[in-house]
Design an enzyme around this catalytic site. Sequence first.
Site, PDB file in Angstrom:
ATOM      1  N   GLY A  46       3.267  -6.221  -2.904  1.00  0.00           N
ATOM      2  CA  GLY A  46       4.373  -6.271  -1.951  1.00  0.00           C
ATOM      3  C   GLY A  46       5.065  -4.934  -2.023  1.00  0.00           C
ATOM      4  N   GLU A  47       6.350  -4.947  -2.182  1.00  0.00           N
ATOM      5  CA  GLU A  47       7.106  -3.702  -2.321  1.00  0.00           C
ATOM      6  C   GLU A  47       7.810  -3.738  -3.672  1.00  0.00           C
ATOM      7  OE1 GLU A  47       6.696  -1.171  -0.308  1.00  0.00           O
ATOM      8  OE2 GLU A  47       7.967  -0.099  -1.738  1.00  0.00           O
ATOM      9  N   SER A  48       7.399  -2.865  -4.576  1.00  0.00           N
ATOM     10  CA  SER A  48       7.905  -2.970  -5.949  1.00  0.00           C
ATOM     11  C   SER A  48       9.420  -2.756  -6.043  1.00  0.00           C
ATOM     12  CB  SER A  48       7.168  -2.006  -6.874  1.00  0.00           C
ATOM     13  OG  SER A  48       7.324  -0.676  -6.430  1.00  0.00           O
ATOM     14  N   CYS A  78      -1.109  -4.636  -7.716  1.00  0.00           N
ATOM     15  CA  CYS A  78      -0.502  -3.609  -6.864  1.00  0.00           C
ATOM     16  C   CYS A  78       0.992  -3.436  -7.193  1.00  0.00           C
ATOM     17  CB  CYS A  78      -0.765  -3.941  -5.401  1.00  0.00           C
ATOM     18  SG  CYS A  78      -0.726  -2.477  -4.370  1.00  0.00           S
ATOM     19  N   ARG A 105       3.028   5.826  -7.845  1.00  0.00           N
ATOM     20  CA  ARG A 105       3.084   4.948  -6.664  1.00  0.00           C
ATOM     21  C   ARG A 105       2.442   5.636  -5.459  1.00  0.00           C
ATOM     22  NH1 ARG A 105       8.882   3.166  -5.316  1.00  0.00           N
ATOM     23  NH2 ARG A 105       7.747   1.913  -3.826  1.00  0.00           N
ATOM     24  N   ILE A 134      -4.130  -1.074  -0.722  1.00  0.00           N
ATOM     25  CA  ILE A 134      -3.083  -0.914   0.301  1.00  0.00           C
ATOM     26  C   ILE A 134      -1.915  -0.157  -0.329  1.00  0.00           C
ATOM     27  CG2 ILE A 134      -1.530  -2.092   1.909  1.00  0.00           C
ATOM     28  CD1 ILE A 134      -3.439  -4.519   1.752  1.00  0.00           C
ATOM     29  N   ARG A 135      -1.744   1.081   0.067  1.00  0.00           N
ATOM     30  CA  ARG A 135      -0.698   1.933  -0.514  1.00  0.00           C
ATOM     31  C   ARG A 135      -0.649   1.715  -2.029  1.00  0.00           C
ATOM     32  NH1 ARG A 135       4.424   0.639   1.295  1.00  0.00           N
ATOM     33  NH2 ARG A 135       5.102   2.703   0.764  1.00  0.00           N
ATOM     34  N   HIS A 170      -5.953  -5.384  -4.288  1.00  0.00           N
ATOM     35  CA  HIS A 170      -5.480  -6.739  -3.931  1.00  0.00           C
ATOM     36  C   HIS A 170      -6.585  -7.796  -4.047  1.00  0.00           C
ATOM     37  CE1 HIS A 170      -1.436  -5.959  -2.239  1.00  0.00           C
ATOM     38  NE2 HIS A 170      -1.918  -4.738  -2.109  1.00  0.00           N
ATOM     39  N   GLU A 172      -6.345 -10.839  -4.171  1.00  0.00           N
ATOM     40  CA  GLU A 172      -5.995 -12.073  -3.448  1.00  0.00           C
ATOM     41  C   GLU A 172      -6.362 -11.997  -1.967  1.00  0.00           C
ATOM     42  OE1 GLU A 172      -4.121  -9.730  -4.434  1.00  0.00           O
ATOM     43  OE2 GLU A 172      -2.503  -9.342  -3.018  1.00  0.00           O
TER      44      GLU A 172
END
Length: 191
Positions: A46-48, A78, A105, A134-135, A170, A172
């Site tokens: 997600g967004e850390s 991630c 990051r 993803i990023r 990822h 998942e």
Amino acid sequence: MKIGVLALQGDFREHIRILKKLGAEAVEVRLPAELKGLDGLIIPGGESTTINKMMRAYGFPEEVKKFARKGSPVFGTCAGLIVLAGKIDDHKSGQLNLIDVDVKRNAYGRQVDSREADVTLDFAGTKPYRAVFIRAPQIRKAGAGVKSLARYEGKTVLARQKNILICSFHPELTEDTRIHQYFLDMIPKKA
Ligand code: GLN
């Protein structure tokens, strides 16, 4: 076997789907009290920065550290890896500092933020595993206690230190369940 997935932000639903596919009981965790009775915890992608902020707001950091110190397996994917790491972007300490790695990051490409690549999982035969980045954060350095379990472009992308597992991609988001199965196998068998 009951696994909690931190459900503050990010793709927790996808982790739950895979865990259920493997026959595990999987629940969303939104409060520290819900860690009680769990056999393992996943911190999703997600967004850390958001996940870190929300974790602090709800009082998660100390409780997750206690959970991990008891020996319960914790898996960060991630953004979840960033939450668990010892050091971020050469200076900041990670929120939980539960695994001895330095991460950078958003390290995989600026123009293309996402990619898929085949990696080999050291524990699961020779069949390639399709990893979705993803990023993604990059593991730049790892301490002697950290075992590399898969690499991409010469850098470790899946690693374990005792009961802590981290992954920069990822798992998942694919139908290949081998990495979640590995995590479930980390859970000590009850007598
Ligand atoms: N770039 C995100 C971060 O720094 C992580 C990306 C992800 O989880 N897919 O938190």
